[in-house]
Motif scaffolding. Structure first.
Motif, PDB file in Angstrom:
ATOM      1  N   GLY A 412       0.795  -1.224   0.000  1.00  0.00           N
ATOM      2  CA  GLY A 412       0.000   0.000   0.000  1.00  0.00           C
ATOM      3  C   GLY A 412       0.822   1.265   0.000  1.00  0.00           C
ATOM      4  O   GLY A 412       0.279   2.366   0.111  1.00  0.00           O
ATOM      5  N   GLN A 413       2.133   1.139  -0.128  1.00  0.00           N
ATOM      6  CA  GLN A 413       2.985   2.325  -0.147  1.00  0.00           C
ATOM      7  C   GLN A 413       2.936   2.990  -1.522  1.00  0.00           C
ATOM      8  O   GLN A 413       2.736   2.345  -2.547  1.00  0.00           O
ATOM      9  N   ASP A 414       3.106   4.298  -1.527  1.00  0.00           N
ATOM     10  CA  ASP A 414       3.059   5.075  -2.760  1.00  0.00           C
ATOM     11  C   ASP A 414       4.463   5.139  -3.351  1.00  0.00           C
ATOM     12  O   ASP A 414       5.227   6.066  -3.065  1.00  0.00           O
ATOM     13  N   VAL A 415       4.822   4.126  -4.160  1.00  0.00           N
ATOM     14  CA  VAL A 415       6.195   4.021  -4.658  1.00  0.00           C
ATOM     15  C   VAL A 415       6.272   4.163  -6.181  1.00  0.00           C
ATOM     16  O   VAL A 415       7.349   4.009  -6.755  1.00  0.00           O
ATOM     17  N   LEU A 416       5.167   4.453  -6.847  1.00  0.00           N
ATOM     18  CA  LEU A 416       5.207   4.646  -8.295  1.00  0.00           C
ATOM     19  C   LEU A 416       5.917   5.957  -8.625  1.00  0.00           C
ATOM     20  O   LEU A 416       5.508   7.019  -8.153  1.00  0.00           O
ATOM     21  N   PRO A 474      -2.392   6.128  -3.043  1.00  0.00           N
ATOM     22  CA  PRO A 474      -1.062   5.530  -3.215  1.00  0.00           C
ATOM     23  C   PRO A 474      -1.129   4.297  -4.114  1.00  0.00           C
ATOM     24  O   PRO A 474      -2.137   3.580  -4.145  1.00  0.00           O
ATOM     25  N   CYS A 475      -0.043   4.043  -4.849  1.00  0.00           N
ATOM     26  CA  CYS A 475      -0.002   2.868  -5.714  1.00  0.00           C
ATOM     27  C   CYS A 475       1.452   2.569  -6.085  1.00  0.00           C
ATOM     28  O   CYS A 475       2.331   3.412  -5.901  1.00  0.00           O
ATOM     29  N   ASN A 476       1.674   1.371  -6.599  1.00  0.00           N
ATOM     30  CA  ASN A 476       3.009   1.003  -7.075  1.00  0.00           C
ATOM     31  C   ASN A 476       3.026   0.756  -8.577  1.00  0.00           C
ATOM     32  O   ASN A 476       4.035   0.333  -9.130  1.00  0.00           O
ATOM     33  N   PHE A 477       1.860   1.042  -9.238  1.00  0.00           N
ATOM     34  CA  PHE A 477       1.738   0.842 -10.672  1.00  0.00           C
ATOM     35  C   PHE A 477       0.526   1.651 -11.136  1.00  0.00           C
ATOM     36  O   PHE A 477      -0.422   1.851 -10.371  1.00  0.00           O
ATOM     37  N   PRO A 478       0.522   2.142 -12.392  1.00  0.00           N
ATOM     38  CA  PRO A 478      -0.666   2.866 -12.879  1.00  0.00           C
ATOM     39  C   PRO A 478      -1.932   2.035 -12.699  1.00  0.00           C
ATOM     40  O   PRO A 478      -1.968   0.855 -13.053  1.00  0.00           O
TER      41      PRO A 478
END
Length: 565
Positions: A412-416, A474-478
């Motif tokens: 759930g971290q915002d790493v994108l 938050p997202c790690n991918f579009p």
């Protein structure tokens, strides 16, 4: 919520296998034969918002199943709910889907989507999104009905891996393990000859002007002809010229009248710009661009064109022979970041091959250009080239972000990494510098952007609308589908929480006079281990239809439209 069960027997067309023609000239016509599947498992899904409003409606979705095809080995990642990053459950499937909503009757043809769909061999797991073996998916639209099929592309790399239960060719980040030093030396010799490079055509799929359909990746040997109806692999697309080389742009520019692509020269750093006429397999040189920076050409995954010019990007993310030789991947895989070598954009005349502009631009990182057009003054003279791309703020971490370990993380971290519509302006007055800026506020699409399409009738022309995958943080991918208005500088977003949509592909309505009159097709990997085909109205960006798959499909990359003939 209560579930209801419904079983119905129906018949769908399953085309028979045909023999491969050795020349791979225009595709054969063939007749279909019938087989049977069953449609069952109707149920009510959870509440879904009506896009663009705060109202909610109850969507009734049906689940589809049929006899299992060839199963693939169990994927250790398949215990996760989000199927976007898990291997496809079986080699092939075909059946009619039950549609919720209404498919426009004018939508007649096949949407093909290609992409990596199997990320493991035996008990060995691949590490990067781009490594997976190609899975071709077809959505066949006819008279408001929808038949879905998928099939593994039968590349030599895939067949060898299945037969030997191990990696046999060099993929994007994977290298076959050697037994000893002598076999390692032998592998290096095969690398320089191209023999050990993969032909795993897992990146895109294009329809040539003569009707042949080809799956592509960045290795030239990874050009494979497929049948758009059956999804059968027909054989390798063999180029009949003597241009040589091992790699090319994964995204050629393809129209009914021509095929344009770039061939990077890794020895004498530069790019050949080549053209191939419909009905031939021969590439002819338009011209050559010499790199202004070094020590190698910049990565050219894609490039844009205008009506009269080819735009050749020279990105400071450059091919790296040293990294290519490594047995284990570096953070930038086959590339190296050279900010001191600067970044450039070159403009070549299609007709003459003459370079009309070569300018330095701010550092940039992009996989995908969107479109380009010619800017004119009041007297109709071309003064500049405008070229748009999905630009990652010169941040190379996007490559490492696409490792499967990161994509499968549910933290759930915002790493994108942030991204924008990067707009280049390349002057044609002899100026030494071009500019790069955001075509609209990145906040409009969540500062995440990639996988763009637009109305193909506006290729190389001034355009207003594009369709992309954006981000809801938050997202790690579009994780959204986004309609971009580059005139009003606004975006409209479609979002299904927890799901991963693939490239939104725009199909214009025949006879349309408005640029956004058409439908947008995407395939959604659901958070519940399921998936569905989605149709949005290109103008309103509202959902008009969806059809649930028999099981969730992995994330795919790029597609093409094959009209019904």
């Amino acid at each position: 919520m209560a579930n209801s069960q419904l079983a119905v027997s129906t018949s769908v067309k399953v085309p028979s296998r045909i023999s491969t023609h050795p020349s791979l000239r225009p595709l054969h016509k063939r007749h279909d034969r019938l087989s049977h599947c069953s449609i069952f498992g109707e149920r009510l899904k959870s509440l879904h918002p009506v896009k663009g409003s705060r109202k909610f409606i109850r969507l009734k979705i049906s689940c589809v199943a049929t006899k299992q095809g060839s199963a693939v080995a169990a994927d250790p990642a398949n215990d996760q709910k989000l199927v976007a990053w898990t291997s496809v459950k079986q080699e092939k499937w075909r059946g009619e889907l039950r549609v919720q909503g209404e498919i426009p009757l004018w939508l007649s043809g096949t949407y093909l989507r290609n992409g990596p769909g199997q990320w493991h061999i035996g008990d060995y797991n691949f590490r990067h999104l781009f490594d997976g073996y190609a899975t071709l998916v077809g959505l066949h639209f006819d008279g408001g009905r929808l038949v879905m099929a998928h099939r593994q592309v039968q590349s030599e790399a895939y067949k060898a891996a299945k037969q030997n239960n191990k990696l046999c060719y060099r993929e994007f980040s994977e290298v076959p393990k050697t037994d000893n030093f002598l076999t390692y030396i032998g592998d290096l010799a095969k690398l320089f000859s191209g023999a050990s490079l993969t032909d795993n055509a897992n990146t895109g799929v294009v329809k040539l002007g003569d009707g042949r359909v080809v799956c592509l990746t960045e290795t030239i040997k990874g050009s494979i002809v497929v049948d758009p109806e059956t999804l059968d692999t027909l054989g390798r697309f063999e180029y009949s010229d003597h241009l040589g080389g091992l790699i090319h742009s994964a995204h050629p520019i393809v129209t009914d009248s021509e095929f344009l692509t770039l061939l990077p020269d890794l020895i004498n750093p530069g790019y050949l710009v080549v053209r191939m006429e419909p009905g031939t397999n021969e590439r002819k040189i338009i011209g050559r661009v010499n790199c202004r920076g070094g020590p190698a050409p910049g990565w050219v995954h894609s490039f844009p064109v205008t009506e009269n010019y080819v735009v050749v990007p020279e990105m400071p993310l450059r091919y790296c022979a040293q990294n290519l030789l490594r047995a284990d991947p570096t953070p930038l895989f086959k590339f190296e970041w050279h900010p001191n070598s600067k970044a450039y954009i070159h403009v070549m005349c299609k007709a003459s091959g003459r370079i009309v502009s070569s300018v330095e631009v701010p550092l940039f990182v992009t996989f995908h250009f969107i479109n380009a057009y010619e800017e004119e003054d009041e007297e109709g003279r071309v003064t500049a080239i405008i070229a748009d791309c999905c630009e990652h703020n010169a941040d190379t971490t996007i490559l490492q972000n696409l490792t499967l370990q990161n994509l499968r993380s549910l933290s759930g971290q915002d790493v994108l990494p942030d991204a924008r519509v990067g707009r280049f302006r390349i002057p044609l007055d002899g100026s030494p510098n071009g500019s790069l800026y955001a075509a609209l506020d990145p906040e409009e699409h969540g500062k995440g952007l990639d996988m763009c399409s637009f109305n193909p009738t506006f290729l190389g022309k001034k355009y207003r609308y594009a369709y992309a995958c954006g981000a809801k943080r938050p997202c790690n991918f579009p994780n959204t589908l986004t309609k971009l208005d580059l005139v009003e500088k606004k975006a409209k977003n479609w979002f299904d929480e927890g799901s991963v949509p693939s490239e939104p592909f725009f199909v214009p309505r025949p006879g349309a006079t408005e640029e956004d009159d058409g439908v947008v097709i995407s395939m959604i990997s659901d958070k519940n281990g399921e998936g569905y085909a989605l149709l949005l109205d290109g103008s309103t960006f509202e959902e008009i239809a969806r059809a649930e798959f028999p099981y969730g499909l992995p994330y795919g990359l790029h597609g093409c439209w094959v009209p019904k003939t």
